[in-house]
Design an enzyme around this catalytic site. Structure first.
Site, PDB file in Angstrom:
ATOM      1  N   PRO A  96       5.757   0.011  -7.624  1.00  0.00           N
ATOM      2  CA  PRO A  96       6.064  -1.311  -7.067  1.00  0.00           C
ATOM      3  C   PRO A  96       4.775  -2.077  -6.760  1.00  0.00           C
ATOM      4  O   PRO A  96       3.805  -1.474  -6.282  1.00  0.00           O
ATOM      5  CB  PRO A  96       6.807  -0.997  -5.761  1.00  0.00           C
ATOM      6  CG  PRO A  96       7.216   0.431  -5.844  1.00  0.00           C
ATOM      7  CD  PRO A  96       6.277   1.113  -6.798  1.00  0.00           C
ATOM      8  N   GLY A 100       1.236  -1.372  -1.308  1.00  0.00           N
ATOM      9  CA  GLY A 100       0.411  -0.331  -0.700  1.00  0.00           C
ATOM     10  C   GLY A 100       0.297   0.941  -1.515  1.00  0.00           C
ATOM     11  O   GLY A 100      -0.232   1.938  -1.029  1.00  0.00           O
ATOM     12  N   LEU A 101       0.767   0.922  -2.758  1.00  0.00           N
ATOM     13  CA  LEU A 101       0.718   2.141  -3.576  1.00  0.00           C
ATOM     14  C   LEU A 101      -0.340   2.065  -4.671  1.00  0.00           C
ATOM     15  O   LEU A 101      -0.384   2.924  -5.557  1.00  0.00           O
ATOM     16  CB  LEU A 101       2.102   2.442  -4.180  1.00  0.00           C
ATOM     17  CG  LEU A 101       3.197   2.773  -3.149  1.00  0.00           C
ATOM     18  CD1 LEU A 101       4.538   2.969  -3.838  1.00  0.00           C
ATOM     19  CD2 LEU A 101       2.835   4.015  -2.340  1.00  0.00           C
ATOM     20  N   GLY A 102      -1.172   1.051  -4.620  1.00  0.00           N
ATOM     21  CA  GLY A 102      -2.313   0.998  -5.551  1.00  0.00           C
ATOM     22  C   GLY A 102      -1.941   0.574  -6.958  1.00  0.00           C
ATOM     23  O   GLY A 102      -2.619   0.948  -7.924  1.00  0.00           O
ATOM     24  N   SER A 103      -0.881  -0.224  -7.082  1.00  0.00           N
ATOM     25  CA  SER A 103      -0.418  -0.630  -8.417  1.00  0.00           C
ATOM     26  C   SER A 103      -1.519  -1.310  -9.238  1.00  0.00           C
ATOM     27  O   SER A 103      -1.702  -0.999 -10.421  1.00  0.00           O
ATOM     28  CB  SER A 103       0.815  -1.522  -8.236  1.00  0.00           C
ATOM     29  OG  SER A 103       0.785  -2.610  -9.072  1.00  0.00           O
ATOM     30  N   ALA A 105      -4.868  -1.116  -9.025  1.00  0.00           N
ATOM     31  CA  ALA A 105      -5.925  -0.196  -9.460  1.00  0.00           C
ATOM     32  C   ALA A 105      -5.396   0.749 -10.531  1.00  0.00           C
ATOM     33  O   ALA A 105      -6.118   1.098 -11.475  1.00  0.00           O
ATOM     34  CB  ALA A 105      -6.466   0.594  -8.269  1.00  0.00           C
ATOM     35  N   ALA A 106      -4.125   1.167 -10.423  1.00  0.00           N
ATOM     36  CA  ALA A 106      -3.558   2.081 -11.423  1.00  0.00           C
ATOM     37  C   ALA A 106      -3.474   1.391 -12.787  1.00  0.00           C
ATOM     38  O   ALA A 106      -3.778   2.000 -13.821  1.00  0.00           O
ATOM     39  CB  ALA A 106      -2.183   2.571 -10.983  1.00  0.00           C
ATOM     40  N   ASP A 149      -9.036   2.960  -3.352  1.00  0.00           N
ATOM     41  CA  ASP A 149      -7.913   2.956  -4.311  1.00  0.00           C
ATOM     42  C   ASP A 149      -8.379   3.359  -5.709  1.00  0.00           C
ATOM     43  O   ASP A 149      -7.827   4.273  -6.323  1.00  0.00           O
ATOM     44  CB  ASP A 149      -7.295   1.558  -4.414  1.00  0.00           C
ATOM     45  CG  ASP A 149      -6.287   1.275  -3.323  1.00  0.00           C
ATOM     46  OD1 ASP A 149      -6.339   1.957  -2.287  1.00  0.00           O
ATOM     47  OD2 ASP A 149      -5.446   0.375  -3.506  1.00  0.00           O
TER      48      ASP A 149
HETATM   49  O1  PMV Z   1      -2.573  -1.935   0.090  1.00  0.00           O
HETATM   50  P1  PMV Z   1      -3.414  -1.096  -0.777  1.00  0.00           P
HETATM   51  O2  PMV Z   1      -2.706  -0.029  -1.472  1.00  0.00           O
HETATM   52  O3  PMV Z   1      -4.249  -1.910  -1.723  1.00  0.00           O
HETATM   53  O4  PMV Z   1      -4.431  -0.299   0.181  1.00  0.00           O
HETATM   54  C1  PMV Z   1      -5.504  -0.958   0.742  1.00  0.00           C
HETATM   55  C2  PMV Z   1      -6.280  -0.069   1.661  1.00  0.00           C
HETATM   56  C3  PMV Z   1      -7.110  -0.858   2.646  1.00  0.00           C
HETATM   57  O5  PMV Z   1      -7.837   0.094   3.414  1.00  0.00           O
HETATM   58  C4  PMV Z   1      -6.236  -1.692   3.557  1.00  0.00           C
HETATM   59  C5  PMV Z   1      -8.083  -1.792   1.942  1.00  0.00           C
HETATM   60  C6  PMV Z   1      -9.216  -1.101   1.224  1.00  0.00           C
HETATM   61  O6  PMV Z   1      -9.829  -1.750   0.385  1.00  0.00           O
HETATM   62  O7  PMV Z   1      -9.520   0.071   1.524  1.00  0.00           O
END
Ligand code: PMV
Length: 313
Positions: A96, A100-103, A105-106, A149
């Protein structure tokens, strides 16, 4: 045809504080993946295809902010040759977006790995190089990403990460007993860049208060690493709960996240917290095979739009 994949990730401990140099722990989620396929076409342009979104575009006229374009440009800069004709790039993902699951970067890592094959550079495009390239793309979307990420996704191993100059600390860490996580999606999209930017403004307005919060999160990440190495599930769960309370003080939690977190705890989860940038997206709950069904049901009843079960470690 050249094809590659990359996993989603969760942050177990230390999100946000990691942007400010505190340690954090992240782990890949192997069964949720982004995929990239490059096929030679012999045509004068490059076809960019996103079948999930039912969209396609030509590279020559695509927006530079398109993440596929940004990733191609980063690979071009790295290898020093133009990649502007003769192939199609197709990207699909189970992950998704903006949750917050790094979509993002993946997707970048999957594309870069597919190019490593296409260009015959699998040997020289190491995980480190791939992670660095994905970081270049992350910077365009995120502003000030910590780099956690792209690191956990490119290495596809649990990592202890500290943002440092001149080089980040990246240490694979031991998970003595695999963690079974219920990953509950609030269904609320939340842009990491906005949340990270807002935390920065709050830190600038109240530096002492925020430094103390970040210190607490960093300490929890260090203790979490020891608890994971010892396989101490009770301690891991308690540290997740403690991390969540500091994330609430950081203002990155939200009512939908807290509904899911409390529901999971009431159903017996050993611990629960948001994971990633917050203000929406996903939460994680530490469960056991016996508890799993009850926690999943409680999360769905509390409004989760979907729940993934994943073994981490
Ligand atoms: O929301 P995500 O999955 O992109 O995670 C970000 C993690 C943070 O610590 C909030 C930001 C970062 O760059 O580390």
């Amino acid at each position: 045809m050249y094809s590659a994949t990359a996993p989603a990730k969760v942050i177990l401990f230390g999100e946000h504080a990691v942007v400010y140099g505190r340690p954090a722990l992240a782990a890949p989620v192997a069964h949720l993946r982004a995929r990239a396929i490059i096929e030679e076409t012999g045509e004068a342009d490059v076809k960019l295809i996103a079948p999930d979104l039912n969209r396609s575009a030509d590279l020559s006229s695509a927006n530079i902010n398109n993440p596929l374009v940004a990733t191609i440009r980063a690979v071009e800069r790295s290898v020093g040759c133009a990649l502007s004709e003769g192939y199609s790039l197709s990207v699909t993902s189970d992950i998704p977006i903006a949750s917050g699951l790094g979509s993002g970067a993946a997707i970048s890592v999957a594309i870069i790995r597919a190019f490593a094959q296409y260009l015959g550079r699998v040997d020289t495009m190491t995980n480190e190089v791939i992670s660095q390239l994905a970081y270049e793309v992350e910077k365009l979307h995120h502003g000030t990403p910590s780099g956690i990420d792209n690191t956990v996704i490119a290495y596809e191993r649990p990592v202890y990460f500290v943002r440092r100059q001149p080089a980040n600390v990246i240490e694979p860490f031991t998970i003595a007993r695999p963690l079974r996580l219920a990953i509950g999606d609030t269904g609320v999209r939340s842009a990491t860049k906005d949340v990270v930017g807002d935390v920065r403004r709050r830190w600038e307005a109240a530096p002492d208060r925020f430094e103390a919060i970040f210190d607490a999160c960093g300490r929890i990440a260090s203790e979490g690493r020891a608890a994971l190495a010892a396989g101490d599930m009770t301690a891991i769960g308690e540290l997740m709960n403690e991390n969540q309370s500091w994330l609430e003080r950081m203002t990155v939690s939200s009512p939908p996240l807290e509904r899911l977190i409390h529901a999971a705890r009431e159903a017996g989860a050993l611990g629960a917290k948001l994971s990633g940038a917050g203000r929406g997206g996903n939460m994680i709950a530490l469960v056991t095979p016996e508890l799993e069904e009850a926690v999943v049901a409680a999360l769905m009843a509390a409004g989760a739009v979907r729940v993934f079960i994943s073994d981490v470690g």
